[in-house]
Design an enzyme around this catalytic site. Structure first.
Site, mmCIF file in Angstrom:
data_model
loop_
_atom_site.group_PDB
_atom_site.id
_atom_site.type_symbol
_atom_site.label_atom_id
_atom_site.label_comp_id
_atom_site.label_asym_id
_atom_site.label_seq_id
_atom_site.Cartn_x
_atom_site.Cartn_y
_atom_site.Cartn_z
ATOM 1 N N ASN A 1 0.873 -1.166 0.000
ATOM 2 C CA ASN A 1 0.000 0.000 0.000
ATOM 3 C C ASN A 1 0.910 1.216 0.000
ATOM 4 O OD1 ASN A 1 -1.490 2.302 0.837
ATOM 5 N ND2 ASN A 1 -3.050 1.010 1.775
ATOM 6 N N GLU B 1 -3.883 2.002 -3.079
ATOM 7 C CA GLU B 1 -3.974 3.457 -2.879
ATOM 8 C C GLU B 1 -3.057 4.184 -3.859
ATOM 9 O OE1 GLU B 1 -5.280 5.550 0.786
ATOM 10 O OE2 GLU B 1 -4.086 4.004 1.753
ATOM 11 N N TYR C 1 -7.768 -3.722 -2.214
ATOM 12 C CA TYR C 1 -7.650 -2.700 -1.169
ATOM 13 C C TYR C 1 -9.014 -2.593 -0.510
ATOM 14 C CZ TYR C 1 -7.425 2.018 0.855
ATOM 15 O OH TYR C 1 -7.492 3.094 1.721
ATOM 16 N N ASP D 1 -4.036 -4.903 0.908
ATOM 17 C CA ASP D 1 -4.371 -4.302 2.195
ATOM 18 C C ASP D 1 -5.807 -4.713 2.516
ATOM 19 O OD1 ASP D 1 -5.028 -2.743 4.347
ATOM 20 O OD2 ASP D 1 -4.514 -0.816 3.412
ATOM 21 N N ASN E 1 -7.174 -4.415 5.468
ATOM 22 C CA ASN E 1 -7.687 -3.480 6.479
ATOM 23 C C ASN E 1 -8.383 -4.197 7.632
ATOM 24 O OD1 ASN E 1 -7.188 -0.650 6.484
ATOM 25 N ND2 ASN E 1 -8.128 -0.523 4.462
ATOM 26 N N ASP F 1 2.930 4.759 4.900
ATOM 27 C CA ASP F 1 2.634 4.378 6.276
ATOM 28 C C ASP F 1 2.521 2.860 6.417
ATOM 29 O OD1 ASP F 1 0.380 4.510 4.660
ATOM 30 O OD2 ASP F 1 -0.984 4.992 6.303
ATOM 31 N N HIS F 2 2.551 2.154 5.276
ATOM 32 C CA HIS F 2 2.586 0.694 5.265
ATOM 33 C C HIS F 2 3.976 0.235 4.827
ATOM 34 C CE1 HIS F 2 -1.932 -0.093 5.213
ATOM 35 N NE2 HIS F 2 -1.863 1.217 5.029
ATOM 36 N N CYS G 1 9.126 16.832 30.111
ATOM 37 C CA CYS G 1 8.529 15.524 30.405
ATOM 38 C C CYS G 1 9.486 14.701 31.269
ATOM 39 C CB CYS G 1 8.203 14.784 29.112
ATOM 40 S SG CYS G 1 9.663 14.158 28.247
ATOM 41 N N HIS H 1 11.426 12.410 30.475
ATOM 42 C CA HIS H 1 12.713 12.162 29.821
ATOM 43 C C HIS H 1 13.655 13.354 29.965
ATOM 44 C CE1 HIS H 1 10.114 9.385 27.254
ATOM 45 N NE2 HIS H 1 11.017 8.573 27.768
ATOM 46 N N CYS I 1 4.407 14.279 25.942
ATOM 47 C CA CYS I 1 5.774 13.862 25.596
ATOM 48 C C CYS I 1 5.929 13.843 24.078
ATOM 49 C CB CYS I 1 6.043 12.470 26.175
ATOM 50 S SG CYS I 1 7.660 11.774 25.715
ATOM 51 N N CYS J 1 6.812 8.716 27.489
ATOM 52 C CA CYS J 1 6.750 8.476 28.948
ATOM 53 C C CYS J 1 5.334 8.675 29.493
ATOM 54 C CB CYS J 1 7.714 9.412 29.684
ATOM 55 S SG CYS J 1 7.300 11.175 29.512
#
Length: 499
Positions: free
Chosen positions: A16, A52, A169, A210, A212, A341-342, A455, A457, A479, A493
């Site tokens: 994807n 996509e 898809y 994909d 989903n 993002d895949h 934060c 960290h 964070c 965190c």
């Protein structure tokens, strides 16, 4: 990609890309000059499906003509630049051991067979181009079925080696509407019914894309957290399924996630024995990687930047019908490949023991070069007449003729997209370097927001805006690190403070 492919096996790849154009803005694709051929060679791929695509008909000449591959592309007929699936089949040379196995004999657009083979022509169901297996698909109104097929979500291809490939898809129903969920479930039911029908006709099936849907609890980071299951305490997937069996079953049977149950009814390796007995599909990645591997995610939340700490879910698969189970020789997810993002998924499947059809077949009419006349000039000529009105010079209210941008001007404007355009009172346009504007903006933000708290960290927190009903628009500090497992020292965190 380091995995070396067996020359006698077919390599399937699904990815994807979340926009095929943006893929080439990321390494290593950024060095490929927008060449899908080079991308496919990187994967050593014989059969590739990309989801996509986010292209329109005018772009098919660019992506549908790939040297050494047959191209099959479906795009949304309802929304321009939305969805879109492509499947590319390598064309072997005469001395290639796969020259007969990769021969495409039929190809369809959509799942139901109701779409037309050509404009104003007959449907796939009525044509010799149809692959078959249409029984029981008419459980919804025909117009609804046509709407589902017109979204550019599925391609079905039959090879001479008796393998039928579904490149798909599936809808996600991201808006979480009742109508969207009904459409999504109808899509899945149609897809799985068609696969069962073809399997019943003696076809080998490969379902790739994909989907989903996350099939198991161990493959969903957020659900594991919500179930209070820490991966640092559970060393293997088998331990989770044995120790937390009830929670694993509840995840699949969740009444608000019917897609999980529908998918599991298709799987020979479902943890629910009833479904496993009736299932016909094998998860190729699990077959090779085993039940124990954890954090085998294929998609991550880009807004929360969860990929660096591998906090995601698995929704991209290559499933094969159980008759091909022993033919799977390799398979994995390719998390180091960026650009979406895949991440891609691949599977190697031996086909030398499959029965071949040696008849002479015509190239399917759905093949991109045939359907869009890509061998007879530029596809843009097809749309010139239709777009003549919109591309002709227009007249403003002042009577001044405004000409449309040409390609060079358009690309030039794109190059300036990272700069800020401002207009003075005389309407003269000036370009300000982005770095100068950014510094000014940052200074203004700091003065407006005040000093950020620290934060756990010891790092400055970042400001967010609430989207929930009770506190909509209210600002808060969190964070800056990516969300991950609760005991991961490199993850967020959990710091939170209202502004």
């Amino acid at each position: 990609m380091d995995e070396v492919k067996d020359k006698t096996g077919v390599r399937f790849v699904t990815f994807n890309v979340n926009g095929v154009r943006t893929l080439f803005q990321h390494y290593p694709f950024s060095r490929m000059n927008n060449s899908l051929k080079l991308a496919f060679e990187l994967f050593q791929a014989d059969i590739v499906t990309l989801q996509e695509l986010k292209i329109d008909a005018k772009s098919i000449s660019k992506w549908g003509k790939v040297e050494g591959y047959q191209s099959y592309i479906t795009i949304s007929q309802k929304r321009k630049g939305y969805s879109g699936v492509g499947c590319w089949i390598r064309t072997p040379s005469e001395d290639d051991p796969l020259r007969h196995h990769l021969k495409v004999i039929k190809a369809e657009e959509g799942i139901t067979g109701l779409l037309r083979v050509q404009a104003n022509g007959i449907s796939y169901r009525e044509s010799s181009e149809g692959i078959g297996g249409y029984t029981g698909l008419d459980f919804a109104d025909e117009n609804d079925l046509l709407d589902i097929d017109s979204e550019g979500r599925c391609i079905i291809i039959e090879l001479a080696c008796n393998v039928v490939i579904f490149s798909t898809y599936c809808p996600a129903n991201s808006s979480q509407t009742e109508e969207g969920e009904l459409s999504r479930l109808t899509f899945l039911k149609l897809l799985f019914k068609r696969i069962r029908n073809l399997h019943g006709l003696g076809k080998h099936v490969v379902l790739m894309g994909d989907i989903n849907v996350c099939r198991d609890l161990k493959d969903h980071a957020t659900a594991l957290d919500e179930s209070s299951i820490s991966l640092s305490q559970q060393k293997t997937g088998s331990e989770i399924e044995e120790k937390f069996n009830e929670k694993c079953v509840q995840f699949i049977m969740d009444p608000s996630r019917i897609g999980r149950r529908l998918l599991n009814t298709m799987l020979c390796d479902s943890i629910i024995s009833k479904y496993a007995q009736e299932g016909i599909l094998v998860d190729s990645t699990r077959k090779i990687q085993g039940r124990d591997r954890l954090k085998m995610y294929t998609v991550w939340n880009t807004l929360l930047n969860t990929r660096p700490v591998n906090y995601g879910s698995r929704v991209d698969y290559i499933f094969v019908s159980k008759g091909l189970k022993d033919n799977i020789t390799d398979g994995d997810i390719l998390t180091t490949i960026m650009g979406s993002d895949h991440c891609p998924v691949f599977a190697d499947i031996k086909v030398d023991n499959l029965e071949l059809k040696h008849e002479s077949f015509n190239k399917p009419k759905f093949e991109a070069a045939t359907r869009y006349f890509l061998n007879h000039g530029n596809i843009l000529d097809m749309f010139r007449k239709a777009n003549r009105k919109s591309t002709s010079p227009s007249t403003t209210s002042t009577g001044k003729v405004v000409k449309p941008l040409n390609v060079k001007q358009y690309n030039g404007m794109n190059a300036l997209a990272s700069a800020t355009v401002s207009k003075d009172q005389n309407k003269n346009v000036s370009i300000q370097p982005q770095s100068r504007v950014k510094s000014a903006h940052m200074k203004a933000f700091e003065e407006m927001l005040g000093k950020a708290p620290v934060c756990e960290h010891g790092e400055e927190a970042v400001l967010r805006v609430s989207k929930t009903d009770k506190s909509f628009g209210k600002k808060f500090w969190v964070c800056n690190r990516s969300k991950g497992e609760k005991d991961d020292p490199e993850a967020s965190c959990g710091f939170f403070q209202w502004k």
